[in-house]
Design an enzyme around this catalytic site. Structure first.
Site, PDB file in Angstrom:
ATOM      1  N   GLY A   1       6.992  -1.077   6.258  1.00 11.26           N
ATOM      2  CA  GLY A   1       8.408  -1.429   6.291  1.00 11.26           C
ATOM      3  C   GLY A   1       9.282  -0.422   7.005  1.00 11.26           C
ATOM      4  O   GLY A   1       8.874   0.707   7.289  1.00 11.26           O
TER       5      GLY A   1
ATOM      6  N   GLU B   1       0.834  -1.197   0.000  1.00 10.73           N
ATOM      7  CA  GLU B   1       0.000   0.000   0.000  1.00 10.73           C
ATOM      8  C   GLU B   1       0.871   1.250   0.000  1.00 10.73           C
ATOM      9  O   GLU B   1       1.937   1.279   0.619  1.00 10.73           O
ATOM     10  CB  GLU B   1      -0.923  -0.009   1.222  1.00 10.73           C
ATOM     11  CG  GLU B   1      -1.974  -1.104   1.095  1.00 10.73           C
ATOM     12  CD  GLU B   1      -2.958  -1.157   2.256  1.00 10.73           C
ATOM     13  OE1 GLU B   1      -4.086  -1.600   2.028  1.00 10.73           O
ATOM     14  OE2 GLU B   1      -2.599  -0.754   3.371  1.00 10.73           O
TER      15      GLU B   1
ATOM     16  N   CYS C   1       3.252   8.811   0.573  1.00 12.28           N
ATOM     17  CA  CYS C   1       3.781   7.963   1.643  1.00 12.28           C
ATOM     18  C   CYS C   1       4.024   6.583   1.035  1.00 12.28           C
ATOM     19  O   CYS C   1       3.095   5.929   0.563  1.00 12.28           O
ATOM     20  CB  CYS C   1       2.771   7.908   2.790  1.00 12.28           C
ATOM     21  SG  CYS C   1       3.312   6.848   4.130  1.00 12.28           S
TER      22      CYS C   1
ATOM     23  N   SER D   1      11.415   7.389  14.976  1.00  8.85           N
ATOM     24  CA  SER D   1      10.212   7.011  15.724  1.00  8.85           C
ATOM     25  C   SER D   1      10.617   6.656  17.142  1.00  8.85           C
ATOM     26  O   SER D   1      11.133   5.571  17.390  1.00  8.85           O
ATOM     27  CB  SER D   1       9.551   5.808  15.057  1.00  8.85           C
ATOM     28  OG  SER D   1       9.195   6.138  13.744  1.00  8.85           O
ATOM     29  N   LEU D   2      10.393   7.580  18.068  1.00 10.67           N
ATOM     30  CA  LEU D   2      10.851   7.363  19.443  1.00 10.67           C
ATOM     31  C   LEU D   2       9.771   6.658  20.272  1.00 10.67           C
ATOM     32  O   LEU D   2       9.989   5.595  20.823  1.00 10.67           O
ATOM     33  CB  LEU D   2      11.209   8.717  20.071  1.00 10.67           C
ATOM     34  CG  LEU D   2      12.375   8.701  21.036  1.00 10.67           C
ATOM     35  CD1 LEU D   2      13.634   8.176  20.381  1.00 10.67           C
ATOM     36  CD2 LEU D   2      12.609  10.093  21.594  1.00 10.67           C
TER      37      LEU D   2
ATOM     38  N   CYS E   1      -1.386   6.627   9.804  1.00  9.22           N
ATOM     39  CA  CYS E   1      -0.156   6.015  10.299  1.00  9.22           C
ATOM     40  C   CYS E   1      -0.424   4.725  11.038  1.00  9.22           C
ATOM     41  O   CYS E   1      -1.298   4.662  11.892  1.00  9.22           O
ATOM     42  CB  CYS E   1       0.517   6.969  11.268  1.00  9.22           C
ATOM     43  SG  CYS E   1       1.468   8.141  10.395  1.00  9.22           S
TER      44      CYS E   1
ATOM     45  N   CYS F   1       6.634  -5.938   7.627  1.00 13.01           N
ATOM     46  CA  CYS F   1       7.712  -5.295   8.389  1.00 13.01           C
ATOM     47  C   CYS F   1       8.139  -6.217   9.522  1.00 13.01           C
ATOM     48  O   CYS F   1       7.299  -6.859  10.152  1.00 13.01           O
ATOM     49  CB  CYS F   1       7.231  -3.958   8.954  1.00 13.01           C
ATOM     50  SG  CYS F   1       8.530  -3.061   9.838  1.00 13.01           S
TER      51      CYS F   1
ATOM     52  N   SER G   1      11.878   7.675   7.585  1.00 10.76           N
ATOM     53  CA  SER G   1      11.432   7.463   8.964  1.00 10.76           C
ATOM     54  C   SER G   1      11.948   6.104   9.442  1.00 10.76           C
ATOM     55  O   SER G   1      11.754   5.098   8.770  1.00 10.76           O
ATOM     56  CB  SER G   1       9.905   7.486   8.992  1.00 10.76           C
ATOM     57  OG  SER G   1       9.451   7.146  10.269  1.00 10.76           O
TER      58      SER G   1
ATOM     59  N   CYS H   1       1.039  -1.090  15.575  1.00 12.91           N
ATOM     60  CA  CYS H   1       1.043  -0.945  14.115  1.00 12.91           C
ATOM     61  C   CYS H   1       0.514  -2.207  13.441  1.00 12.91           C
ATOM     62  O   CYS H   1       1.003  -3.309  13.695  1.00 12.91           O
ATOM     63  CB  CYS H   1       2.466  -0.655  13.643  1.00 12.91           C
ATOM     64  SG  CYS H   1       2.635  -0.666  11.860  1.00 12.91           S
TER      65      CYS H   1
ATOM     66  N   CYS I   1       6.210  -3.289  15.802  1.00 18.75           N
ATOM     67  CA  CYS I   1       5.778  -2.269  16.763  1.00 18.75           C
ATOM     68  C   CYS I   1       4.361  -2.609  17.232  1.00 18.75           C
ATOM     69  O   CYS I   1       3.501  -2.977  16.431  1.00 18.75           O
ATOM     70  CB  CYS I   1       5.815  -0.881  16.124  1.00 18.75           C
ATOM     71  SG  CYS I   1       7.473  -0.425  15.611  1.00 18.75           S
TER      72      CYS I   1
ATOM     73  N   ASN J   1      -4.074   6.113  15.978  1.00 17.87           N
ATOM     74  CA  ASN J   1      -5.257   5.778  15.198  1.00 17.87           C
ATOM     75  C   ASN J   1      -5.678   4.384  15.625  1.00 17.87           C
ATOM     76  O   ASN J   1      -5.067   3.404  15.201  1.00 17.87           O
ATOM     77  CB  ASN J   1      -4.913   5.786  13.706  1.00 17.87           C
ATOM     78  CG  ASN J   1      -4.561   7.178  13.252  1.00 17.87           C
ATOM     79  OD1 ASN J   1      -5.345   8.104  13.409  1.00 17.87           O
ATOM     80  ND2 ASN J   1      -3.356   7.343  12.732  1.00 17.87           N
TER      81      ASN J   1
HETATM   82  S1  SF4 Z   1       5.539   1.359  12.831  1.00 16.56           S
HETATM   83 FE1  SF4 Z   1       6.862   1.227  11.019  1.00 16.56          FE
HETATM   84  S2  SF4 Z   1       8.679   0.131  11.775  1.00 16.56           S
HETATM   85 FE2  SF4 Z   1       7.042  -0.246  13.287  1.00 16.56          FE
HETATM   86  S3  SF4 Z   1       6.092  -2.174  12.610  1.00 16.56           S
HETATM   87 FE3  SF4 Z   1       4.916  -0.483  11.685  1.00 16.56          FE
HETATM   88  S4  SF4 Z   1       5.833  -0.258   9.646  1.00 16.56           S
HETATM   89 FE4  SF4 Z   1       7.293  -1.416  10.899  1.00 16.56          FE
END
Ligand code: SF4
Length: 359
Positions: free
Chosen positions: A163, A94, A107, A218-219, A337, A114, A195, A121, A118, A294
């Site tokens: 990713g 996507e 984007c 991404s902290l 996101c 990935c 990022s 996500c 996280c 989100n």
């Molecule tokens: S936030 Fe980014 S790095 Fe983390 S799992 Fe999702 S796609 Fe991967």
């Protein structure tokens, strides 16, 4: 089955010059081809009208122009458009067009799925299926620019789709060089943001690149314990190592590193978190982008209230940190996101299947 012909979309200009040179063609032919493919969005040789017909036929017999195919387009009420793209091997990814941010922004994904996992996500729930090639990364930009009539207009690129770009370093940087070519889309590195969750060796390599994009880290947390729970690669690259790499990062004048901070209710959104964040970023040319979560089925976190986000932002601003709160775009089409997940992929992990079942 993908064609085995040499794929022009995978070649930088100098590589295309060499490939055509081996056929006795002058270097300017490669520049002509690049312009057709990138500036005009062509994916076959027949329409390249400034090349003679015999040459077009010869090229079509030897080469192909690998281009992601648009399978579906979802347009949000705010104009954000999510593209589902099919790659040559049938894998799906996507990419998202976000208008007026204030610039036009694409984007783009760098991997199918990935590996970073996280916790907030959906893409992370897919696991890593494979890296995208350089041509597939740059190809998303070609396809989106053509589909949104942006081939002749400036746009930004954020590598924030599916990713972790620094986990697919070589292909990502090759794609950026291809997109930068003055005979292609001539995208300035100033218009590109990478990022990353903070892969420290990748950050160090990036700091040595001649074409230096903007950097977003991404902290998402202010203690290692908290961050390891949210961003598992923190085990290998803890906060101190990432922030030290950021301090060493050779920023150009007036540039700053953006620190992304997804806000999760009751997890990392307290005033103490805000104060710790201020201390962590001391001495770094930083700006902070707060991203209220989100929420999505299968993601075990909630979005904090606007008041809580505003209070957090105020603590940062009072300490003279530049802070913005990201406006969510495309939430109604799951393009925001952390919401990118391929629904028709050929291989799904158990977690991915669960996420899909719960949609
Ligand atoms: S936030 Fe980014 S790095 Fe983390 S799992 Fe999702 S796609 Fe991967």
């Amino acid at each position: 089955m993908p064609s085995t012909a040499c794929d022009i979309a995978e070649l930088e200009l100098h590589e295309l010059e060499a490939a055509l040179g081996a056929l006795g063609q002058p270097a300017f032919r490669a520049r002509q081809l690049y312009r057709w493919v990138y500036r005009r969005g062509l994916a076959d040789f027949a329409g390249m009208t400034d090349l003679g017909v015999p040459l077009r036929e010869d090229l079509a017999g030897r080469f192909r122009i690998g281009t992601p195919e648009v399978v579906r387009k979802d347009v949000s009420i705010d104009g954000t458009t999510k593209f589902l793209l099919r790659l040559a091997d049938g894998k799906l990814i996507e990419s998202v067009f976000i208008p007026d941010t204030p610039s036009m922004t694409f984007c783009i994904s760098t991997q199918v799925g990935c590996a970073m996992a996280c916790g907030f996500c959906l893409t992370g729930k897919m696991g890593l299926v494979r890296n995208l090639t350089a041509g597939e990364i740059a190809g998303q930009v070609r396809v989106l620019a053509a589909a949104t009539d942006m081939l002749d207009h400036p746009f930004n690129i954020v590598l924030m789709g599916m990713g972790e770009p620094l986990h697919n370093y070589d292909n990502t940087m090759k794609a950026l060089r291809m997109l930068h070519s003055e005979h292609g889309l001539a995208v300035s590195p100033r218009r590109v943001t990478i990022s990353t969750v903070g892969i420290v060796p990748g950050l160090e390599r990036l700091g040595r690149e001649p074409l230096m994009p903007n950097l977003a880290v991404s902290l998402h947390a202010t203690t290692d314990e908290q961050r390891t729970a949210l961003v598992p690669p923190n085990r290998k690259y803890p906060l101190a190592a990432i922030l030290e790499a950021c301090r060493r990062f050779p920023l150009k004048k007036r540039n700053r590193i953006t620190f992304e901070y997804v806000m999760l209710e009751g997890v990392n959104d307290s005033p103490d978190d805000a104060r710790r964040l201020v201390r962590l970023l001391a001495g770094i040319k930083a700006k902070v982008n707060l991203i209220p979560l989100n929420p999505a089925p299968g993601i075990p976190y909630e979005r904090p209230s606007d008041e809580r986000v505003a209070r957090f932002a105020q603590i940062l601003a009072d300490k003279h940190l530049t802070v913005s709160v990201r406006k969510s775009r495309g939430r109604d089409i799951r393009a925001a996101c952390g919401q990118l997940i391929v629904e028709g992929g050929t291989k799904k992990s158990a977690a991915q299947q669960m996420a899909l079942l719960m949609k």
